[in-house]
Design a protein around this motif. Structure first.
Motif, mmCIF file in Angstrom:
data_model
loop_
_atom_site.group_PDB
_atom_site.id
_atom_site.type_symbol
_atom_site.label_atom_id
_atom_site.label_comp_id
_atom_site.label_asym_id
_atom_site.label_seq_id
_atom_site.Cartn_x
_atom_site.Cartn_y
_atom_site.Cartn_z
ATOM 1 N N ARG A 5 88.169 68.780 62.426
ATOM 2 C CA ARG A 5 89.213 67.935 63.025
ATOM 3 C C ARG A 5 88.900 66.453 62.840
ATOM 4 N NH1 ARG A 5 90.015 69.829 68.975
ATOM 5 N NH2 ARG A 5 91.540 68.130 68.926
ATOM 6 N N LEU A 6 87.619 66.103 62.891
ATOM 7 C CA LEU A 6 87.223 64.696 62.745
ATOM 8 C C LEU A 6 87.378 64.188 61.311
ATOM 9 C CD1 LEU A 6 83.955 64.540 64.866
ATOM 10 C CD2 LEU A 6 86.025 63.206 65.267
ATOM 11 N N PHE A 7 86.962 65.010 60.350
ATOM 12 C CA PHE A 7 86.889 64.557 58.965
ATOM 13 C C PHE A 7 88.187 63.920 58.453
ATOM 14 C CE2 PHE A 7 87.170 65.049 54.373
ATOM 15 C CZ PHE A 7 86.007 64.411 53.967
ATOM 16 N N PRO A 8 89.357 64.554 58.609
ATOM 17 C CA PRO A 8 90.576 63.922 58.084
ATOM 18 C C PRO A 8 90.901 62.585 58.760
ATOM 19 C CG PRO A 8 91.053 66.145 58.916
ATOM 20 C CD PRO A 8 89.599 65.863 59.153
ATOM 21 N N LEU A 9 90.586 62.481 60.049
ATOM 22 C CA LEU A 9 90.836 61.221 60.760
ATOM 23 C C LEU A 9 89.942 60.105 60.214
ATOM 24 C CD1 LEU A 9 91.009 62.640 64.399
ATOM 25 C CD2 LEU A 9 92.940 62.042 62.909
ATOM 26 N N ILE A 10 88.695 60.443 59.977
ATOM 27 C CA ILE A 10 87.736 59.469 59.467
ATOM 28 C C ILE A 10 88.045 59.136 58.003
ATOM 29 C CG2 ILE A 10 85.292 59.074 58.958
ATOM 30 C CD1 ILE A 10 84.723 60.945 61.404
ATOM 31 N N GLN A 11 88.483 60.144 57.266
ATOM 32 C CA GLN A 11 88.789 59.947 55.850
ATOM 33 C C GLN A 11 89.904 58.921 55.659
ATOM 34 O OE1 GLN A 11 90.102 63.477 53.765
ATOM 35 N NE2 GLN A 11 88.955 62.848 51.948
ATOM 36 N N ARG A 12 90.826 58.851 56.601
ATOM 37 C CA ARG A 12 91.904 57.842 56.527
ATOM 38 C C ARG A 12 91.348 56.430 56.673
ATOM 39 N NH1 ARG A 12 95.269 60.830 60.793
ATOM 40 N NH2 ARG A 12 95.644 62.749 59.670
ATOM 41 N N MET A 13 90.285 56.302 57.448
ATOM 42 C CA MET A 13 89.692 54.973 57.684
ATOM 43 C C MET A 13 88.728 54.585 56.574
ATOM 44 S SD MET A 13 88.872 55.025 61.757
ATOM 45 C CE MET A 13 89.089 56.687 62.366
ATOM 46 N N PHE A 14 87.825 55.493 56.203
ATOM 47 C CA PHE A 14 86.783 55.219 55.215
ATOM 48 C C PHE A 14 86.651 56.415 54.268
ATOM 49 C CE2 PHE A 14 85.571 52.796 59.006
ATOM 50 C CZ PHE A 14 85.520 51.518 58.467
ATOM 51 N N PRO A 15 87.537 56.502 53.271
ATOM 52 C CA PRO A 15 87.535 57.677 52.388
ATOM 53 C C PRO A 15 86.189 57.951 51.720
ATOM 54 C CG PRO A 15 89.393 56.230 51.884
ATOM 55 C CD PRO A 15 88.556 55.539 52.915
ATOM 56 N N ASP A 16 85.500 56.921 51.284
ATOM 57 C CA ASP A 16 84.243 57.109 50.559
ATOM 58 C C ASP A 16 83.082 57.532 51.453
ATOM 59 O OD1 ASP A 16 85.607 56.367 48.291
ATOM 60 O OD2 ASP A 16 84.911 54.288 48.347
ATOM 61 N N LEU A 17 83.153 57.207 52.725
ATOM 62 C CA LEU A 17 82.038 57.487 53.640
ATOM 63 C C LEU A 17 82.368 58.569 54.666
ATOM 64 C CD1 LEU A 17 80.972 53.779 54.356
ATOM 65 C CD2 LEU A 17 79.897 55.402 52.782
ATOM 66 N N ALA A 18 83.517 59.212 54.526
ATOM 67 C CA ALA A 18 83.987 60.152 55.554
ATOM 68 C C ALA A 18 82.991 61.278 55.820
ATOM 69 C CB ALA A 18 85.348 60.718 55.161
ATOM 70 N N GLY A 19 82.423 61.849 54.793
ATOM 71 C CA GLY A 19 81.467 62.941 54.981
ATOM 72 C C GLY A 19 80.234 62.499 55.728
ATOM 73 N N LYS A 20 79.695 61.354 55.323
ATOM 74 C CA LYS A 20 78.477 60.821 55.952
ATOM 75 C C LYS A 20 78.738 60.459 57.420
ATOM 76 C CE LYS A 20 74.262 59.169 55.429
ATOM 77 N NZ LYS A 20 73.153 60.089 55.303
ATOM 78 N N ILE A 21 79.852 59.781 57.672
ATOM 79 C CA ILE A 21 80.172 59.364 59.039
ATOM 80 C C ILE A 21 80.450 60.581 59.917
ATOM 81 C CG2 ILE A 21 81.855 58.131 60.468
ATOM 82 C CD1 ILE A 21 82.071 56.085 58.165
ATOM 83 N N THR A 22 81.173 61.565 59.386
ATOM 84 C CA THR A 22 81.438 62.779 60.161
ATOM 85 C C THR A 22 80.129 63.455 60.551
ATOM 86 O OG1 THR A 22 83.559 63.101 59.028
ATOM 87 C CG2 THR A 22 82.618 65.016 60.168
ATOM 88 N N GLY A 23 79.212 63.557 59.602
ATOM 89 C CA GLY A 23 77.905 64.147 59.887
ATOM 90 C C GLY A 23 77.157 63.389 60.971
#
Length: 82
Positions: A5-23
């Motif tokens: 649920r978090l990943f798509p929300l974060i991906q909208r803000m920072f596409p390149d760092l979404a995986g790292k930030i979600t983790g």
């Protein structure tokens, strides 16, 4: 499940760092993660903080190299005759 649920929300803000930030966010208590899913301002604040940390870690080695190079250039430059 929260990560999905978090990943798509974060991906909208920072596409390149979404995986790292979600983790990074998944290390936070689940109750706080649920709150962040309900409150976009809370999520944005946490994401911005994590993005800043990642950028600092990425740029820090460059700053160290620059500092060393600057010291070398300053110590080895010829002195002017007056």
């Amino acid at each position: 499940m929260l990560g999905e649920r978090l990943f798509p929300l974060i991906q909208r803000m920072f596409p390149d760092l979404a995986g790292k930030i979600t983790g990074m966010l998944l290390e936070i208590d689940n109750a706080e993660l649920v709150h962040m899913l309900e409150d976009q301002n809370s999520l944005k604040g946490k994401v911005d903080t994590r993005e800043m940390r990642i950028n600092i870690y990425l740029i820090f080695p460059i700053l160290i190299q620059f500092s060393r190079l600057r010291k070398q250039l300053l110590c080895c430059r010829p002195t002017r005759a007056r």
